[in-house]
Design a protein around this motif. Structure first.
Motif, PDB file in Angstrom:
ATOM      1  N   THR A 155      56.789  26.139  49.963  1.00 28.83           N
ATOM      2  CA  THR A 155      56.554  26.387  48.546  1.00 28.83           C
ATOM      3  C   THR A 155      57.645  27.269  47.959  1.00 28.83           C
ATOM      4  N   TYR A 156      58.241  26.783  46.901  1.00 26.49           N
ATOM      5  CA  TYR A 156      59.246  27.529  46.149  1.00 26.49           C
ATOM      6  C   TYR A 156      58.607  28.817  45.627  1.00 26.49           C
ATOM      7  N   VAL A 157      59.380  29.906  45.574  1.00 23.59           N
ATOM      8  CA  VAL A 157      58.817  31.151  45.062  1.00 23.59           C
ATOM      9  C   VAL A 157      58.420  31.046  43.603  1.00 23.59           C
ATOM     10  N   ASN A 158      58.918  30.046  42.891  1.00 26.24           N
ATOM     11  CA  ASN A 158      58.544  29.834  41.491  1.00 26.24           C
ATOM     12  C   ASN A 158      57.144  29.250  41.388  1.00 26.24           C
ATOM     13  N   THR A 159      56.174  29.944  41.969  1.00 25.78           N
ATOM     14  CA  THR A 159      54.784  29.513  41.985  1.00 25.78           C
ATOM     15  C   THR A 159      53.890  30.739  41.918  1.00 25.78           C
ATOM     16  N   SER A 160      52.621  30.507  41.613  1.00 29.69           N
ATOM     17  CA  SER A 160      51.662  31.597  41.558  1.00 29.69           C
ATOM     18  C   SER A 160      51.315  32.089  42.962  1.00 29.69           C
ATOM     19  N   ALA A 161      50.747  33.283  43.026  1.00 23.52           N
ATOM     20  CA  ALA A 161      50.292  33.814  44.316  1.00 23.52           C
ATOM     21  C   ALA A 161      49.227  32.905  44.923  1.00 23.52           C
ATOM     22  N   ALA A 162      48.393  32.318  44.079  1.00 20.69           N
ATOM     23  CA  ALA A 162      47.333  31.435  44.583  1.00 20.69           C
ATOM     24  C   ALA A 162      47.923  30.211  45.279  1.00 20.69           C
ATOM     25  N   VAL A 163      48.997  29.665  44.744  1.00 21.34           N
ATOM     26  CA  VAL A 163      49.671  28.520  45.377  1.00 21.34           C
ATOM     27  C   VAL A 163      50.358  28.963  46.663  1.00 21.34           C
ATOM     28  N   LYS A 164      51.019  30.103  46.631  1.00 23.79           N
ATOM     29  CA  LYS A 164      51.663  30.615  47.851  1.00 23.79           C
ATOM     30  C   LYS A 164      50.632  30.789  48.964  1.00 23.79           C
ATOM     31  N   ALA A 165      49.433  31.229  48.598  1.00 20.58           N
ATOM     32  CA  ALA A 165      48.381  31.484  49.589  1.00 20.58           C
ATOM     33  C   ALA A 165      47.951  30.214  50.310  1.00 20.58           C
ATOM     34  N   GLU A 166      48.149  29.068  49.692  1.00 23.02           N
ATOM     35  CA  GLU A 166      47.766  27.792  50.311  1.00 23.02           C
ATOM     36  C   GLU A 166      48.912  27.172  51.107  1.00 23.02           C
ATOM     37  N   SER A 167      50.046  27.863  51.164  1.00 20.45           N
ATOM     38  CA  SER A 167      51.269  27.296  51.747  1.00 20.45           C
ATOM     39  C   SER A 167      51.537  27.875  53.128  1.00 20.45           C
ATOM     40  N   ARG A 198      42.096  38.802  48.722  1.00 22.78           N
ATOM     41  CA  ARG A 198      41.920  37.648  49.613  1.00 22.78           C
ATOM     42  C   ARG A 198      43.070  36.659  49.444  1.00 22.78           C
ATOM     43  N   ILE A 199      43.551  36.514  48.215  1.00 20.39           N
ATOM     44  CA  ILE A 199      44.713  35.661  47.956  1.00 20.39           C
ATOM     45  C   ILE A 199      45.992  36.355  48.402  1.00 20.39           C
ATOM     46  N   ALA A 200      46.079  37.652  48.101  1.00 21.35           N
ATOM     47  CA  ALA A 200      47.304  38.398  48.382  1.00 21.35           C
ATOM     48  C   ALA A 200      47.655  38.381  49.864  1.00 21.35           C
ATOM     49  N   ARG A 201      46.674  38.533  50.725  1.00 20.63           N
ATOM     50  CA  ARG A 201      46.944  38.590  52.163  1.00 20.63           C
ATOM     51  C   ARG A 201      47.610  37.307  52.639  1.00 20.63           C
ATOM     52  N   ARG A 202      47.095  36.166  52.210  1.00 20.52           N
ATOM     53  CA  ARG A 202      47.643  34.885  52.660  1.00 20.52           C
ATOM     54  C   ARG A 202      48.980  34.576  51.982  1.00 20.52           C
ATOM     55  N   ALA A 203      49.093  34.919  50.701  1.00 19.34           N
ATOM     56  CA  ALA A 203      50.357  34.692  49.993  1.00 19.34           C
ATOM     57  C   ALA A 203      51.458  35.569  50.575  1.00 19.34           C
ATOM     58  N   ARG A 204      51.106  36.812  50.909  1.00 17.85           N
ATOM     59  CA  ARG A 204      52.096  37.730  51.485  1.00 17.85           C
ATOM     60  C   ARG A 204      52.637  37.175  52.798  1.00 17.85           C
TER      61      ARG A 204
END
Length: 324
Positions: A136-148, A309-315
């Motif tokens: 996932t490109y960084v040009n995405t929301s944290a919620a999208v990053k969390a699913e990547s 909960r989103i931040a942990r996975r996106a991080r």
């Protein structure tokens, strides 16, 4: 960030080639106030390469492309981080600095790429392509990053894709970046259909017309441009790579096929290079101004928060990228 501010005449000397003297007095009061507010609040300003010169060269502490800002945000000792850029960049800074205050001057500073894909879209892709890693490109929301599985920037996308050691990846949301990376690697890349509203407007005909009027021009294209633009260009790379190219090669005439302010910011350091400017502006980047940077520091607005909960996975996805 605790150093004494540079005198205004020193700051203007840096930007006089790109800011007319008649405009400079309009900026001085806000610049002076911002420099003092940074000292008072132990704040650092991160500015993307697409910010205007009075921000980029006069109040920013850390500048660069998305990858550089992510790396440097992770190491800052400031109490407050203000992101002069768009919302996903502020979220990334918050992911890497969960205990710090992260501000963005305008909550409406968005991104067409970030808006083109949702977390639900990513979950559906996993169902359709089970077992295929999602880059996932960084040009995405944290919620999208969390699913990547892992993030990338335009500067490290090929390295990220090839680091996974798999024959096939999903890359989202920028279709053109995915196609351009696919042309450079043996990895099969499944692309999403998002586009940057700035870069998608460039065409191969634009480049051919430039070459007709400037036969010696060197064309540098961002990989978010359509593949036919990248093919027609002399070089393609991230904003940092384009800046480095100008520094190394010092072309007589050059055009940067990217957001308009990038040329102004690079031109400051290269008075002998003539920049031809096909001026495509990012309306989101231009929402950031000296006035709202000042207000953000004065009023502590707008503070970025992310569901833990989103931040942990996106991080995890961002840190995996930074480890490469």
């Amino acid at each position: 960030m605790l150093d004494a501010p540079a005198p205004m005449d020193v700051l203007y000397e840096k930007v006089k080639r790109v800011i007319p003297s008649v405009e400079w007095p309009v900026f001085v009061e806000d610049i002076d106030a911002i420099l003092e507010l940074k000292r008072q609040r132990k704040a650092v300003i991160l500015a993307h390469n697409y910010q205007t010169p009075e921000i980029f060269h006069c109040v920013a502490d850390i500048v660069g492309d998305s990858l550089a800002l992510a790396r440097k945000a992770a190491g800052t000792e400031a109490d407050v981080i203000l992101l002069a850029g768009v919302h996903f960049m502020a979220e990334t800074a918050k992911l890497l600095n969960p205990e710090k205050t992260v501000l963005i001057p305008d909550l409406e500073a968005g991104c067409s790429l970030a808006e083109s894909v949702t977390a639900e879209d990513v979950r559906l892709l996993r169902q359709r392509f089970p077992g295929i890693p999602i880059v996932t490109y960084v040009n995405t929301s944290a919620a999208v990053k969390a699913e990547s599985d892992i993030c990338c920037t335009s500067g490290n996308a090929r390295a990220v894709v090839e680091s996974l050691g798999v024959p096939r990846v999903i890359m989202l949301p920028d279709e053109y970046l995915a196609r351009n990376i696919a042309a450079e690697t043996n990895v099969e890349v499944i692309a999403w259909t998002g586009h940057c509203e700035v870069h998608e407007r460039f065409t191969a005909d634009d480049i051919r017309e430039l070459r007709d009027t400037h036969p010696d021009i060197i064309v540098l294209a961002h990989p978010e441009c359509p593949p036919e633009v990248v093919t027609e260009a002399d070089f393609s790379g991230s904003t940092a790579a384009m800046s480095d190219y100008v520094e190394r090669q010092k072309p007589r005439h050059v055009v940067l096929m990217t957001e308009c302010s990038m040329s102004d910011n690079v031109a400051v350091a290269h008075p002998d290079v003539e920049f031809v400017r096909p001026c495509n502006l990012c309306p989101h980047m231009k929402r950031i101004t000296l006035a709202n940077i000042r207000a953000a520091l004065e009023e502590n607005r707008h503070e970025i928060s992310i569901d833990p909960r989103i931040a942990r996975r996106a991080r995890s996805a961002v840190e995996r990228m930074l480890a490469i």
